[in-house]
Structures are given as structure tokens and as C-alpha cells.
Design an enzyme around this catalytic site. Structure first.
Site, PDB file in Angstrom:
ATOM      1  CG  HIS A  62      -1.855  -1.179   1.246  1.00  0.00           C
ATOM      2  ND1 HIS A  62      -2.547  -1.548   2.383  1.00  0.00           N
ATOM      3  CD2 HIS A  62      -2.172  -2.105   0.300  1.00  0.00           C
ATOM      4  CE1 HIS A  62      -3.259  -2.639   2.126  1.00  0.00           C
ATOM      5  NE2 HIS A  62      -3.039  -2.998   0.877  1.00  0.00           N
TER       6      HIS A  62
ATOM      7  CG  ASP B   9      -3.179  -5.287  -2.864  1.00  0.00           C
ATOM      8  OD1 ASP B   9      -2.792  -4.424  -2.047  1.00  0.00           O
ATOM      9  OD2 ASP B   9      -3.922  -6.234  -2.550  1.00  0.00           O
TER      10      ASP B   9
ATOM     11  CG  HIS C 275      -7.467  -3.328  -1.808  1.00  0.00           C
ATOM     12  ND1 HIS C 275      -6.887  -2.268  -1.132  1.00  0.00           N
ATOM     13  CD2 HIS C 275      -6.722  -4.414  -1.489  1.00  0.00           C
ATOM     14  CE1 HIS C 275      -5.853  -2.708  -0.436  1.00  0.00           C
ATOM     15  NE2 HIS C 275      -5.733  -4.017  -0.637  1.00  0.00           N
TER      16      HIS C 275
ATOM     17  CG  HIS D 204       0.334  -9.547  -2.612  1.00  0.00           C
ATOM     18  ND1 HIS D 204       0.247  -8.217  -2.962  1.00  0.00           N
ATOM     19  CD2 HIS D 204      -0.496  -9.711  -1.541  1.00  0.00           C
ATOM     20  CE1 HIS D 204      -0.595  -7.613  -2.141  1.00  0.00           C
ATOM     21  NE2 HIS D 204      -1.058  -8.490  -1.281  1.00  0.00           N
TER      22      HIS D 204
END
Length: 306
Positions: A79, A242, A238, A265
Site C-alpha cells: 500500500h 495492490d 483494491h 501478490h
């Protein structure tokens, strides 16, 4: 010439670590040209610095974590890195007195505010961009992510969650990046999680700092947060946030299109690594004139509020 950027002055904040639940102090400081983003653990003696490099992302479960060869880690960087990427910060020293960056409200918005409070200044060196010349793609089952040539920075992202609340929201978004679009449309999107997962994580001493103050929490049917969502499509936004943070460990802003389906991720980092090793797929470029720059960052000294 388009110049590199750092912060004008040191700025500090405190928050809690998502996984430890402990208080964390974070400082962001100016750094010289061509130094990139360097994170320092000040709780260790001597302090340990870890440069933000794709090959040092060695943990991607629940977050993105940098881990050096000695096993020292700094977790939950994504973030903060999304905010650095969104505001076009090339060089900074990040000090933290814990193994993780504070979660704040679960979005990038507090970090955007922090960076704008510090001020952004141009430096006497050309800003470098990674220009995508050939498509790079990584896959994991039905999940995939790719970078391909594009004059600008475009994101084309789709999620697919089998949950009634998320299914009712828009799960696909295409956006052309600019600082103003990032701050207004992406930066306030919070991380989200499911009650069933949170209970399991806490039983394993994880997510001890997680709460409705820093995440969107869902049960089997609905959002539990009393104030609801910040955006109707906060979930996909969101995931884009990321991705912005995960891609920034490439070391530079990207000129190209990022397309993804159900990525997270791990796959984001695999994509950056695959890109960097295939050196004929990209080149470092700089620009002499503002009109030639395909990626729009805000002018230093101005504000881009959410």
C-alpha cells in the site's frame, strides 16, 4: 527534461502492524538521485537496510514482503508502494521500527496524505521509465497477468469472487493511469477479508491488528462494516491498488498496459521478475518534454486529494 522526485522533508506517522497488532512508527525521508526506494529496520542494532528490488520479494502470502539474504524482512509494503508509485516518487528512505509497514486504514490514502504533507521535489537527474516493447505473461492455473506495449500506463483488471456482495459489484475495471485518477479512484480502496479466514488467521497469530478500522470485512453474505464501502467497486479497485504497489518493485514507473485476471501478490511479483530477466522485452527511457511523457504525474507543489 522530466526529473526524478523525492520528498522535500522527513515525515512520520504511527499505526499498527496488520499481523503483529503492535504499534509501528514509519518515517519517510529524502534520498539522492538514482538511489531508488530503500527500507530500513531501525528496531535492529545495527539498523538493516533492504533495497526495494523484485528479487528480494521472497514472501507473498497475505502481503508483499522484502526479505534479505540474512532472512530479515519488512512486510506489507504494497500500500505504501502504491502511494509512492501513484505520486511518482523515485527516491526515498523508508524507516520502520518493526518487521512490517503499518496497515493504517487498509488503503493507500494515508500514505498519499503523508507524502503530500512532506512535499514532493524534483531532482537534478532524468526520471527513468520502463517502456514495455514485448508482451510478457505469467500464469498460474486460470490466473494470469501480463505487461504489453502501450503508450501510457493502462490497467485492465478482472477479479472473480464467488461471494454475493462482490458478485453484485463491478469486478472488471479498465483505467488509464494518472496521479489524479489514482488518488481519486483507487487510493482509498481498502483491503478486504472474510470472517472465516480472519478467525483462522488469528488462531495462528496472524492478522492480530486487523479490524473493521483497516479492512472491509465480509461474512458469507454481506459487508459487515457499518459504513459500508467507499466505492461501489472497492474490491477490484483494491486489487488494482495492490498491483500498483507490487509492480513498483521493478524500480521505475512502467510505460505499458498491465492486464490481469485473478492475480495477487505472488503472480504480480512473478511478472516483474519475468520482465526484468527478458531484457529484449523492455528498455529504460527518459523524456525531454512534458508533452512527450505518456504517464501523467501531478506537478510537484500541487495537491491531488481523494
Amino acid at each position: 527534461m522530466i526529473f526524478q522526485r523525492t520528498v522535500q522533508k522527513m515525515v512520520q506517522t504511527t499505526g499498527v502492524g496488520l499481523h503483529s497488532g503492535n504499534k509501528v512508527t514509519l518515517r519517510i525521508m529524502p534520498a539522492p538521485v538514482n538511489s531508488g526506494i530503500v527500507l530500513t529496520r531501525t528496531d535492529l542494532s545495527p539498523a538493516v537496510s533492504i533495497p526495494a528490488k523484485a528479487e528480494l520479494v521472497r514472501e507473498t502470502t497475505m502481503c508483499t514482503a522484502l526479505v534479505n539474504d540474512a532472512g530479515i524482512r519488512i512486510s506489507t509494503i504494497e500500500h505504501l508502494f502504491a502511494a509512492l508509485a501513484g505520486l511518482g516518487i523515485d527516491n526515498a528512505v523508508i524507516e520502520v521500527d518493526a518487521p512490517e509497514i503499518p496497515i493504517m486504514d487498509g488503503s493507500a490514502s494515508p500514505f498519499v496524505f503523508l507524502l503530500q504533507s512532506a512535499g514532493i521535489k524534483e531532482q537534478a537527474a532524468a526520471k527513468k521509465y520502463i517502456k514495455i516493447n514485448k508482451t510478457i505473461r505469467v500464469e498460474d492455473g486460470d490466473k494470469w497477468a501480463e505487461l504489453k506495449p502501450f503508450k501510457g500506463f493502462r490497467v485492465n483488471f478482472k477479479i472473480d469472487f464467488n461471494h454475493p456482495e462482490i458478485a453484485r459489484s463491478q469486478q472488471h475495471m479498465v483505467m488509464d493511469f494518472s496521479t489524479s485518477a489514482f488518488v481519486k479512484d483507487i487510493s482509498r480502496a481498502r483491503t478486504f477479508g472474510f470472517m472465516r479466514d480472519i478467525e483462522y488467521l488469528r488462531a495462528n497469530n496472524l492478522a492480530l491488528g486487523g479490524s473493521m478500522e483497516n479492512a472491509v470485512v465480509l461474512d458469507e453474505y454481506r459487508v459487515l462494516n457499518p459504513d459500508g464501502l467507499r466505492y461501489e467497486d472497492e474490491f477490484v479497485k483494491h486489487k488494482i491498488l495492490d498491483a500498483f504497489g507490487d509492480l513498483y518493485v521493478a524500480g521505475h514507473a512502467i510505460v505499458g498496459e498491465f492486464c490481469a485476471f485473478k492475480t495477487g501478490h505472488a503472480l504480480n511479483n512473478q511478472l516483474v521478475r519475468a520482465l526484468l530477466v527478458q531484457q529484449d522485452a523492455w528498455e529504460l527511457v527518459s523524456f525531454d518534454k512534458e508533452a512527450d511523457v505518456p504517464v501523467s504525474f501531478m506537478v510537484p507543489g500541487t495537491q491531488a486529494f481523494a
